[in-house]
Motif scaffolding. Structure first.
Motif, PDB file in Angstrom:
ATOM      1  N   GLY A  10     -65.737 -29.797  -4.931  1.00 45.71           N
ATOM      2  CA  GLY A  10     -64.605 -30.619  -4.526  1.00 45.71           C
ATOM      3  C   GLY A  10     -64.971 -31.596  -3.427  1.00 45.71           C
ATOM      4  O   GLY A  10     -66.078 -32.116  -3.365  1.00 45.71           O
ATOM      5  N   GLY A  11     -64.013 -31.831  -2.538  1.00 51.89           N
ATOM      6  CA  GLY A  11     -64.195 -32.831  -1.499  1.00 51.89           C
ATOM      7  C   GLY A  11     -64.912 -32.291  -0.278  1.00 51.89           C
ATOM      8  O   GLY A  11     -64.985 -31.084  -0.038  1.00 51.89           O
ATOM      9  N   ASP A  32     -60.049 -43.697  -1.999  1.00 54.45           N
ATOM     10  CA  ASP A  32     -61.046 -42.751  -1.508  1.00 54.45           C
ATOM     11  C   ASP A  32     -62.052 -42.438  -2.610  1.00 54.45           C
ATOM     12  O   ASP A  32     -61.658 -42.145  -3.758  1.00 54.45           O
ATOM     13  CB  ASP A  32     -60.358 -41.465  -1.054  1.00 54.45           C
ATOM     14  N   PRO A  33     -63.357 -42.506  -2.339  1.00 53.58           N
ATOM     15  CA  PRO A  33     -64.357 -42.252  -3.386  1.00 53.58           C
ATOM     16  C   PRO A  33     -64.224 -40.884  -4.030  1.00 53.58           C
ATOM     17  O   PRO A  33     -64.372 -40.750  -5.253  1.00 53.58           O
ATOM     18  CB  PRO A  33     -65.688 -42.399  -2.639  1.00 53.58           C
ATOM     19  N   GLU A  34     -63.971 -39.860  -3.236  1.00 51.41           N
ATOM     20  CA  GLU A  34     -63.857 -38.516  -3.787  1.00 51.41           C
ATOM     21  C   GLU A  34     -62.676 -38.410  -4.740  1.00 51.41           C
ATOM     22  O   GLU A  34     -62.778 -37.818  -5.820  1.00 51.41           O
ATOM     23  CB  GLU A  34     -63.715 -37.499  -2.659  1.00 51.41           C
ATOM     24  N   MET A  35     -61.539 -38.975  -4.346  1.00 53.68           N
ATOM     25  CA  MET A  35     -60.357 -38.914  -5.198  1.00 53.68           C
ATOM     26  C   MET A  35     -60.579 -39.700  -6.486  1.00 53.68           C
ATOM     27  O   MET A  35     -60.177 -39.255  -7.572  1.00 53.68           O
ATOM     28  CB  MET A  35     -59.145 -39.449  -4.445  1.00 53.68           C
ATOM     29  N   LYS A  36     -61.230 -40.843  -6.400  1.00 49.01           N
ATOM     30  CA  LYS A  36     -61.455 -41.654  -7.601  1.00 49.01           C
ATOM     31  C   LYS A  36     -62.356 -40.942  -8.599  1.00 49.01           C
ATOM     32  O   LYS A  36     -62.044 -40.893  -9.800  1.00 49.01           O
ATOM     33  CB  LYS A  36     -62.061 -43.008  -7.208  1.00 49.01           C
ATOM     34  N   ILE A  37     -63.454 -40.387  -8.134  1.00 50.94           N
ATOM     35  CA  ILE A  37     -64.361 -39.726  -9.077  1.00 50.94           C
ATOM     36  C   ILE A  37     -63.754 -38.418  -9.580  1.00 50.94           C
ATOM     37  O   ILE A  37     -63.973 -38.021 -10.736  1.00 50.94           O
ATOM     38  CB  ILE A  37     -65.742 -39.485  -8.420  1.00 50.94           C
ATOM     39  N   VAL A  83     -71.810 -29.051  -4.720  1.00 48.72           N
ATOM     40  CA  VAL A  83     -72.539 -30.166  -4.128  1.00 48.72           C
ATOM     41  C   VAL A  83     -71.610 -31.107  -3.377  1.00 48.72           C
ATOM     42  O   VAL A  83     -72.013 -31.762  -2.423  1.00 48.72           O
ATOM     43  CB  VAL A  83     -73.320 -30.921  -5.230  1.00 48.72           C
ATOM     44  N   LYS A  84     -70.384 -31.241  -3.777  1.00 48.76           N
ATOM     45  CA  LYS A  84     -69.314 -32.068  -3.215  1.00 48.76           C
ATOM     46  C   LYS A  84     -69.270 -33.435  -3.910  1.00 48.76           C
ATOM     47  O   LYS A  84     -70.288 -34.052  -4.229  1.00 48.76           O
ATOM     48  CB  LYS A  84     -69.422 -32.243  -1.696  1.00 48.76           C
ATOM     49  N   LEU A  85     -68.053 -33.898  -4.124  1.00 50.74           N
ATOM     50  CA  LEU A  85     -67.819 -35.127  -4.876  1.00 50.74           C
ATOM     51  C   LEU A  85     -68.359 -36.363  -4.165  1.00 50.74           C
ATOM     52  O   LEU A  85     -68.740 -37.339  -4.824  1.00 50.74           O
ATOM     53  CB  LEU A  85     -66.316 -35.295  -5.132  1.00 50.74           C
TER      54      LEU A  85
END
Length: 515
Positions: free
Chosen positions: A374-375, A288-293, A383-385
């Motif tokens: 966060g996500g 997941d992009p959010e989890m990776k960043i 702004v969100k990840l």
């Protein structure tokens, strides 16, 4: 249940709020705070009675209701966004009544500010000394914040996702506010209150189960049951509300901080709990992009903080203290997670790291983490990840094109969409976010608030990270030091930060109000 789901959504919220007031009423009765218990009981009964009368007045025959529902499909998105705005601005008026009656040593506007802060999961408080509020009132603040977190979860999936808002626009090639074809079909089939009731029934057991699990875990490691419950609700809602001034006032220790850290992972990505993403091409959690960043930030930033503190300690002591070094490393890891998810809890090791190195805490870093947020579709603000990820991927692609102009970007259609349309919308949102910060700071400056102080207050309110004002500057600030008008501006900023700017832009868009 069918009758309840057909009620206007705001009436449903009034009934839920009135029922929630019974919880502190019962608790106040148990601990013999009878005056507080009466305040919450009477306010709850009055609110539920008012909601019941409104529901009866608006009751219609089923055939008429179905016909009106079909006629209002085109206005469904607009109505839901207006309901969200009313929830964060009008509902706190009702929530503030028992707070003001139980506290008695504050104004009603201050009580309203507290409830806006709690409902938006900001956690900003005008009572820096926890002893000024009773245990019953502290429980009410934590409970309102917890319900606000659940409300943010449900509305993100049931309202913002179908309208292609709230961060979902990064993954979609459609226009912001338009929604995907499947989401449009959902809106046509189910009315807003019914859809919200259905998603609430699916998410509430997960939300409640996680809260109870964290409550028991915090109590098992030495935390007082009452404090553990308030902290568990605040962690799941990322509100940062505490009856003892934060985790540093709890007896759970570093084990409690470890449990909080683990549960804050829920705010890094919606895929940790999501029930709405059933696409065949949906990525697993580890991709997941959010989890990776988020994991990249959790590794890189604490490492840089540790090196900074280590260098400062060697200059001061000329000796490397291993326990102090490990404590400093943990403090950096926890603070990055806490402020990235906009929870705002402070680690006890954070102050120890400053004392070990002799350096001031990097407040600008905490401000930046809160802005990142966060996500998508979580209780976190900022702004969100996902938007940050889209900008990072676009930047990487632009650098590749500078090095190899004839190169072709791969990784599939979804990655290309994120790098192009997603990055464009993310940049537009980021610019609106930055302009909003500047506008609010300018308004606060009109009331005599200095630049640095205005910046901290604005970022704390817009990112829904209230405890940021205590740790972002060399000298802790306090919302209680502000006048009435600055508080009103910051309360509106909290609402704006929770609703997200694109939703407000969609509300003022003339095309959105046409049939």
């Amino acid at each position: 249940m069918n009758r309840f789901s057909r009620m206007p959504f705001f009436v449903q919220l009034m009934l839920v709020a009135g029922a929630a007031m019974m919880v502190p009423a019962i608790y106040g009765l148990v601990i013999r705070q009878h005056d507080d218990a009466r305040a919450f009981f009477y306010a709850g009964v009055l609110l539920m009675s008012l909601a019941g009368m409104i529901a009866i007045a608006r009751a219609r025959p089923e055939a008429t209701a179905d016909r009106d529902t079909r006629r209002d499909r085109d206005r469904e998105g607009r109505n839901q966004l207006m309901t969200l705005l009313l929830t964060y601005t009008v509902l706190p008026v009702f929530l503030a009544v028992p707070f003001a009656e139980a506290t008695q040593n504050t104004t009603f506007f201050n009580a309203y500010f507290e409830m806006v802060s709690s409902l938006t999961t900001t956690g900003a408080t005008l009572f820096d000394d926890p002893e000024r509020l009773s245990r019953t009132v502290h429980l009410w603040r934590a409970l309102v914040g917890w319900l606000g977190g659940l409300f943010a979860w449900v509305t993100a999936i049931a309202v913002l996702a179908p309208l292609n808002l709230g961060g979902f626009e990064v993954l979609s090639a459609r226009q912001v506010g338009q929604g995907s074809s499947s989401a449009t079909q959902i809106i046509r089939v189910a009315a807003g209150p019914e859809r919200l009731a259905r998603y609430t029934a699916r998410l509430f057991p997960i939300y409640l189960g996680l809260t109870v699990g964290l409550w028991f875990a915090l109590a098992m490691v030495g935390g007082a049951p009452y404090v553990a419950l308030c902290h568990a609700m605040s962690v799941l809602a990322t509100s940062g509300i505490s009856p003892v001034g934060g985790l540093t006032g709890s007896s759970a220790g570093i084990l409690g901080e470890g449990l909080v850290f683990a549960f804050l992972f829920l705010a890094l990505s919606r895929k940790t709990f999501s029930v709405d993403d059933v696409r065949k091409d949906a990525l697993p959690l580890y991709r997941d992009p959010e989890m990776k960043i988020g994991l990249v930030l959790l590794v890189v930033l604490p490492t840089l903080l540790f090196i900074r503190h280590w260098g400062g300690a060697l200059e001061v002591e000329r000796v490397w203290d291993v326990p102090a070094a490990l404590s400093s490393l943990w403090g950096g890891i926890f603070m990055v997670m806490s402020f990235l998810t906009t929870a705002g809890f402070e680690s006890a090791s954070w102050e120890e790291a400053r004392m070990w190195s002799g350096l001031q805490a990097p407040g600008v870093l905490l401000l930046g983490l809160a802005i990142f947020g966060g996500g998508v579709a979580t209780t976190a603000g900022g702004v969100k990840l996902l938007r940050l990820y889209a900008l990072v991927r676009h930047g990487e692609r632009e650098i590749e094109k500078m090095i190899s102009p004839n190169s072709v970007g791969g990784a599939g259609a979804l990655a290309r969409r994120i790098r192009r349309q997603g990055a464009y919308v993310a940049w537009v949102y980021f610019m609106f976010f930055a302009f909003t910060i500047a506008a609010v700071m300018m308004i606060l400056s009109l009331f005599g608030i200095h630049f640095e102080e205005a910046a901290v207050y604005t970022v704390a309110a817009l990112t829904t990270t209230g405890p940021l004002v205590h740790v972002a500057a060399e000298v802790p600030y306090s919302f209680a030091d502000l006048g009435t008008w600055p508080k009103a501006v910051l309360a509106a900023t909290m609402v704006l930060g929770r609703l997200e700017l694109l939703a407000m832009i969609a509300l003022i868009n003339p095309d959105f109000w046409r049939r």
